[in-house]
Design a protein around this motif. Structure first.
Motif, PDB file in Angstrom:
ATOM      1  N   ALA A 171       3.531  14.595 132.336  1.00  0.00           N
ATOM      2  CA  ALA A 171       3.490  13.134 132.216  1.00  0.00           C
ATOM      3  C   ALA A 171       3.625  12.721 130.744  1.00  0.00           C
ATOM      4  O   ALA A 171       4.325  11.750 130.421  1.00  0.00           O
ATOM      5  N   LEU A 172       2.959  13.446 129.860  1.00  0.00           N
ATOM      6  CA  LEU A 172       3.036  13.141 128.436  1.00  0.00           C
ATOM      7  C   LEU A 172       4.461  13.305 127.919  1.00  0.00           C
ATOM      8  O   LEU A 172       4.938  12.487 127.119  1.00  0.00           O
ATOM      9  N   LYS A 173       5.151  14.341 128.380  1.00  0.00           N
ATOM     10  CA  LYS A 173       6.536  14.553 127.946  1.00  0.00           C
ATOM     11  C   LYS A 173       7.432  13.410 128.425  1.00  0.00           C
ATOM     12  O   LYS A 173       8.306  12.940 127.676  1.00  0.00           O
ATOM     13  N   ARG A 174       7.220  12.944 129.660  1.00  0.00           N
ATOM     14  CA  ARG A 174       8.038  11.843 130.160  1.00  0.00           C
ATOM     15  C   ARG A 174       7.818  10.579 129.315  1.00  0.00           C
ATOM     16  O   ARG A 174       8.767   9.862 128.995  1.00  0.00           O
ATOM     17  N   LEU A 175       6.570  10.325 128.954  1.00  0.00           N
ATOM     18  CA  LEU A 175       6.278   9.153 128.134  1.00  0.00           C
ATOM     19  C   LEU A 175       6.887   9.313 126.732  1.00  0.00           C
ATOM     20  O   LEU A 175       7.492   8.372 126.201  1.00  0.00           O
ATOM     21  N   THR A 176       6.733  10.498 126.144  1.00  0.00           N
ATOM     22  CA  THR A 176       7.274  10.750 124.806  1.00  0.00           C
ATOM     23  C   THR A 176       8.793  10.620 124.802  1.00  0.00           C
ATOM     24  O   THR A 176       9.374  10.004 123.899  1.00  0.00           O
ATOM     25  N   ASP A 177       9.443  11.195 125.805  1.00  0.00           N
ATOM     26  CA  ASP A 177      10.907  11.117 125.882  1.00  0.00           C
ATOM     27  C   ASP A 177      11.367   9.673 126.034  1.00  0.00           C
ATOM     28  O   ASP A 177      12.376   9.266 125.440  1.00  0.00           O
ATOM     29  N   ARG A 178      10.646   8.900 126.824  1.00  0.00           N
ATOM     30  CA  ARG A 178      11.034   7.496 127.035  1.00  0.00           C
ATOM     31  C   ARG A 178      10.939   6.705 125.729  1.00  0.00           C
ATOM     32  O   ARG A 178      11.848   5.949 125.380  1.00  0.00           O
ATOM     33  N   LEU A 179       9.854   6.901 125.000  1.00  0.00           N
ATOM     34  CA  LEU A 179       9.686   6.184 123.734  1.00  0.00           C
ATOM     35  C   LEU A 179      10.674   6.677 122.676  1.00  0.00           C
ATOM     36  O   LEU A 179      11.076   5.912 121.798  1.00  0.00           O
ATOM     37  N   SER A 180      11.056   7.943 122.752  1.00  0.00           N
ATOM     38  CA  SER A 180      11.955   8.519 121.740  1.00  0.00           C
ATOM     39  C   SER A 180      13.376   7.992 121.846  1.00  0.00           C
ATOM     40  O   SER A 180      14.180   8.210 120.936  1.00  0.00           O
ATOM     41  N   GLN A 181      13.689   7.295 122.940  1.00  0.00           N
ATOM     42  CA  GLN A 181      15.052   6.785 123.105  1.00  0.00           C
ATOM     43  C   GLN A 181      15.453   5.855 121.963  1.00  0.00           C
ATOM     44  O   GLN A 181      16.622   5.804 121.582  1.00  0.00           O
ATOM     45  N   GLY A 182      14.498   5.129 121.412  1.00  0.00           N
ATOM     46  CA  GLY A 182      14.812   4.195 120.339  1.00  0.00           C
ATOM     47  C   GLY A 182      14.611   4.757 118.957  1.00  0.00           C
ATOM     48  O   GLY A 182      14.785   4.037 117.963  1.00  0.00           O
ATOM     49  N   ALA A 183      14.238   6.042 118.849  1.00  0.00           N
ATOM     50  CA  ALA A 183      13.992   6.660 117.545  1.00  0.00           C
ATOM     51  C   ALA A 183      15.270   7.312 117.019  1.00  0.00           C
ATOM     52  O   ALA A 183      16.168   7.644 117.796  1.00  0.00           O
ATOM     53  N   PRO A 184      15.382   7.507 115.702  1.00  0.00           N
ATOM     54  CA  PRO A 184      16.550   8.223 115.170  1.00  0.00           C
ATOM     55  C   PRO A 184      16.678   9.599 115.806  1.00  0.00           C
ATOM     56  O   PRO A 184      15.675  10.264 116.092  1.00  0.00           O
ATOM     57  N   ALA A 185      17.909  10.031 116.014  1.00  0.00           N
ATOM     58  CA  ALA A 185      18.153  11.293 116.717  1.00  0.00           C
ATOM     59  C   ALA A 185      17.608  12.496 115.972  1.00  0.00           C
ATOM     60  O   ALA A 185      17.306  13.528 116.573  1.00  0.00           O
ATOM     61  N   ASN A 186      17.477  12.389 114.644  1.00  0.00           N
ATOM     62  CA  ASN A 186      17.027  13.535 113.848  1.00  0.00           C
ATOM     63  C   ASN A 186      15.510  13.576 113.662  1.00  0.00           C
ATOM     64  O   ASN A 186      15.006  14.303 112.813  1.00  0.00           O
ATOM     65  N   VAL A 187      14.769  12.773 114.439  1.00  0.00           N
ATOM     66  CA  VAL A 187      13.307  12.762 114.330  1.00  0.00           C
ATOM     67  C   VAL A 187      12.708  13.149 115.684  1.00  0.00           C
ATOM     68  O   VAL A 187      12.374  12.293 116.499  1.00  0.00           O
ATOM     69  N   PRO A 188      12.590  14.456 115.963  1.00  0.00           N
ATOM     70  CA  PRO A 188      11.970  14.888 117.220  1.00  0.00           C
ATOM     71  C   PRO A 188      10.452  14.731 117.135  1.00  0.00           C
ATOM     72  O   PRO A 188       9.861  14.811 116.059  1.00  0.00           O
ATOM     73  N   PHE A 189       9.815  14.494 118.283  1.00  0.00           N
ATOM     74  CA  PHE A 189       8.363  14.319 118.306  1.00  0.00           C
ATOM     75  C   PHE A 189       7.724  15.379 119.194  1.00  0.00           C
ATOM     76  O   PHE A 189       8.263  15.754 120.237  1.00  0.00           O
ATOM     77  N   ASN A 190       6.569  15.853 118.771  1.00  0.00           N
ATOM     78  CA  ASN A 190       5.807  16.860 119.495  1.00  0.00           C
ATOM     79  C   ASN A 190       4.365  16.349 119.571  1.00  0.00           C
ATOM     80  O   ASN A 190       3.665  16.330 118.560  1.00  0.00           O
ATOM     81  N   VAL A 191       3.937  15.916 120.765  1.00  0.00           N
ATOM     82  CA  VAL A 191       2.638  15.250 120.930  1.00  0.00           C
ATOM     83  C   VAL A 191       1.635  16.220 121.536  1.00  0.00           C
ATOM     84  O   VAL A 191       1.937  16.929 122.502  1.00  0.00           O
ATOM     85  N   HIS A 192       0.419  16.256 120.962  1.00  0.00           N
ATOM     86  CA  HIS A 192      -0.666  17.115 121.434  1.00  0.00           C
ATOM     87  C   HIS A 192      -1.889  16.251 121.754  1.00  0.00           C
ATOM     88  O   HIS A 192      -2.162  15.277 121.046  1.00  0.00           O
ATOM     89  N   VAL A 193      -2.613  16.624 122.810  1.00  0.00           N
ATOM     90  CA  VAL A 193      -3.852  15.933 123.171  1.00  0.00           C
ATOM     91  C   VAL A 193      -5.009  16.905 122.964  1.00  0.00           C
ATOM     92  O   VAL A 193      -4.916  18.080 123.337  1.00  0.00           O
ATOM     93  N   TYR A 194      -6.117  16.413 122.381  1.00  0.00           N
ATOM     94  CA  TYR A 194      -7.292  17.251 122.135  1.00  0.00           C
ATOM     95  C   TYR A 194      -8.521  16.661 122.817  1.00  0.00           C
ATOM     96  O   TYR A 194      -8.669  15.436 122.912  1.00  0.00           O
ATOM     97  N   ASP A 195      -9.367  17.562 123.289  1.00  0.00           N
ATOM     98  CA  ASP A 195     -10.608  17.176 123.961  1.00  0.00           C
ATOM     99  C   ASP A 195     -11.604  16.712 122.896  1.00  0.00           C
ATOM    100  O   ASP A 195     -12.473  17.478 122.455  1.00  0.00           O
ATOM    101  N   TRP A 196     -11.469  15.469 122.510  1.00  0.00           N
ATOM    102  CA  TRP A 196     -12.201  14.909 121.376  1.00  0.00           C
ATOM    103  C   TRP A 196     -12.624  13.491 121.769  1.00  0.00           C
ATOM    104  O   TRP A 196     -11.791  12.671 122.158  1.00  0.00           O
ATOM    105  N   SER A 197     -13.885  13.188 121.656  1.00  0.00           N
ATOM    106  CA  SER A 197     -14.395  11.893 122.107  1.00  0.00           C
ATOM    107  C   SER A 197     -14.004  10.741 121.187  1.00  0.00           C
ATOM    108  O   SER A 197     -14.067   9.574 121.586  1.00  0.00           O
ATOM    109  N   LEU A 198     -13.608  11.035 119.963  1.00  0.00           N
ATOM    110  CA  LEU A 198     -13.187   9.994 119.033  1.00  0.00           C
ATOM    111  C   LEU A 198     -12.004   9.237 119.612  1.00  0.00           C
ATOM    112  O   LEU A 198     -11.053   9.827 120.107  1.00  0.00           O
ATOM    113  N   MET A 199     -12.044   7.905 119.574  1.00  0.00           N
ATOM    114  CA  MET A 199     -10.941   7.099 120.099  1.00  0.00           C
ATOM    115  C   MET A 199      -9.907   6.886 119.003  1.00  0.00           C
ATOM    116  O   MET A 199     -10.067   6.012 118.153  1.00  0.00           O
TER     117      MET A 199
END
Length: 377
Positions: A171-199
């Motif tokens: 699900a995270l990859k689908r969201l990241t890919d959707r948002l990346s459509q408007g980003a420059p092609a040479n800026v790939p994104f790699n998103v990580h989620v951590y079990d951390w209570s900080l918002m």
């Protein structure tokens, strides 16, 4: 001999002379004359004199040297090898530019010149509004930015496990890919989620982004999470994390990196440093501008982001001076009320939810499975 007298010639030492690359070597005798190194190659060969000021050594002549390999501007392309510790020691006295100390000073002089040039560029950039740190960040190789990003992320999230539930990652990859459509092609994104209570969420070098479980838990819709993620993507597009670290490391360490060195253990706490530095208000506004552009390109309403900012205003008011955890990164951002007004001023456009109900639930459950930093991937 008086102190102003010229040095007298010394005893000869065995030498080997090569006139040019590919020429046969000639054996002879070298001595230190009044004006330079004198080379006698025997009968039938002309005598060579290489003046002291024109000499260059392949290696600096150290106090314990037993031979030397010389070239000279007097005879480009030729080389001279001379054996003898006494010859090397005497030559070092007569041609001090060949000593190890002189080589060290030349190297330091180069650093000082480079520092002065960069300092001047920084000053001119500051006066003109140009960002030298960002320009240096853009010049860094992608591999170095990725390594720096990984080190920063691991430093920042130390003590917290990464969330790796397969359905949540999808699900995270689908969201990241959707948002990346408007980003420059040479800026790939790699998103990580951590079990951390900080918002919170934050960008690190190399297009890497960290989301916390606390952020997902407190987000009331996928559009809210999408808005925050788009903001951090904006930081990545502008290379704000790299520029902030370059400014924090300092000019000297930046030079070391640019000249092929490493910062080694100095990166151990780079995540903490980046968190403490934060970004300027202008950088945060740049990231907000990119966020709105990314949301529009992805067909996701910005209202979720506006709702999130509105709730942050209320939480900040309820919290008062009490700050949960060691850091509160949102405090380095422009006031949430200002950002909520910016989002509210956007014109409507066709939009659909950032994730469907199933994917949203999967993303919020991504920490059902976790992995510690030292576990195999």
């Amino acid at each position: 001999m008086s102190s102003g007298a010229e040095p007298s010639p010394t005893a000869t030492s065995y030498c080997r002379f090569i006139a040019r690359r590919g020429s046969p070597p000639l054996d002879g005798a070298a001595s230190l004359g009044v004006t330079g190194v004198e080379v006698d190659l025997g009968s039938g060969q002309r005598r060579h004199i290489w003046t002291y000021g024109a000499l260059r050594s392949e290696e600096p002549i150290r106090p314990n040297a037993i031979d030397v390999l010389l070239t000279s501007k007097d005879e480009p392309g030729a080389s001279l090898f001379v054996q003898g510790a006494r010859f090397a020691a005497d030559l070092r006295e007569r041609a001090p530019q060949l000593s190890a100390r002189a080589a060290w000073l030349r190297e330091k002089r180069m650093w000082f010149v480079l520092l002065a040039i960069l300092a001047a560029l920084f000053f001119l950039g500051y006066m003109s509004g140009f960002s030298p740190a960002k320009s240096i960040a853009k010049a860094l190789p992608d591999s170095w930015r990725e390594r720096l990003g990984k080190t920063t992320r691991e430093s920042m999230t130390e003590g917290h496990k990464e969330c790796i539930d397969p359905a949540g990652l999808a699900a995270l990859k689908r969201l990241t890919d959707r948002l990346s459509q408007g980003a420059p092609a040479n800026v790939p994104f790699n998103v990580h989620v951590y079990d951390w209570s900080l918002m919170n969420a934050f960008a690190v070098p190399g297009g890497q982004i960290v989301l916390t479980k606390g952020l997902l838990d407190k987000s009331q819709s996928p559009d809210e999470t999408a808005g925050v993620l788009a903001h951090e993507m904006g930081h990545g597009i502008e290379m704000h994390p790299e520029a902030a670290i370059i400014r924090g490391i300092g000019l000297g360490a930046t030079l070391e990196v640019m000249l092929g060195g490493t910062t080694g253990g100095g990166l151990a706490n780079v995540g903490l440093m980046l968190a403490q530095l934060g970004y300027s208000r202008d950088a945060e506004r740049e990231a907000d501008k990119h966020a709105l552009e990314l949301l529009k390109a992805a067909g996701i309403s910005p209202k979720g982001l506006g709702n999130f900012f509105t709730r942050v205003v209320k939480m900040e008011a309820d919290e008062g001076d009490k700050s949960p955890g060691a850091f509160s990164w949102f405090r380095t951002h422009p006031p949430a009320a200002e950002r909520a007004r910016l989002v509210g001023a956007q014109h409507d456009y066709p939009a659909s939810p950032a994730l469907d109900a199933g994917d949203w639930q999967s993303l919020k459950s991504i920490c059902n499975k976790t992995r510690a930093a030292d576990e195999a991937t």
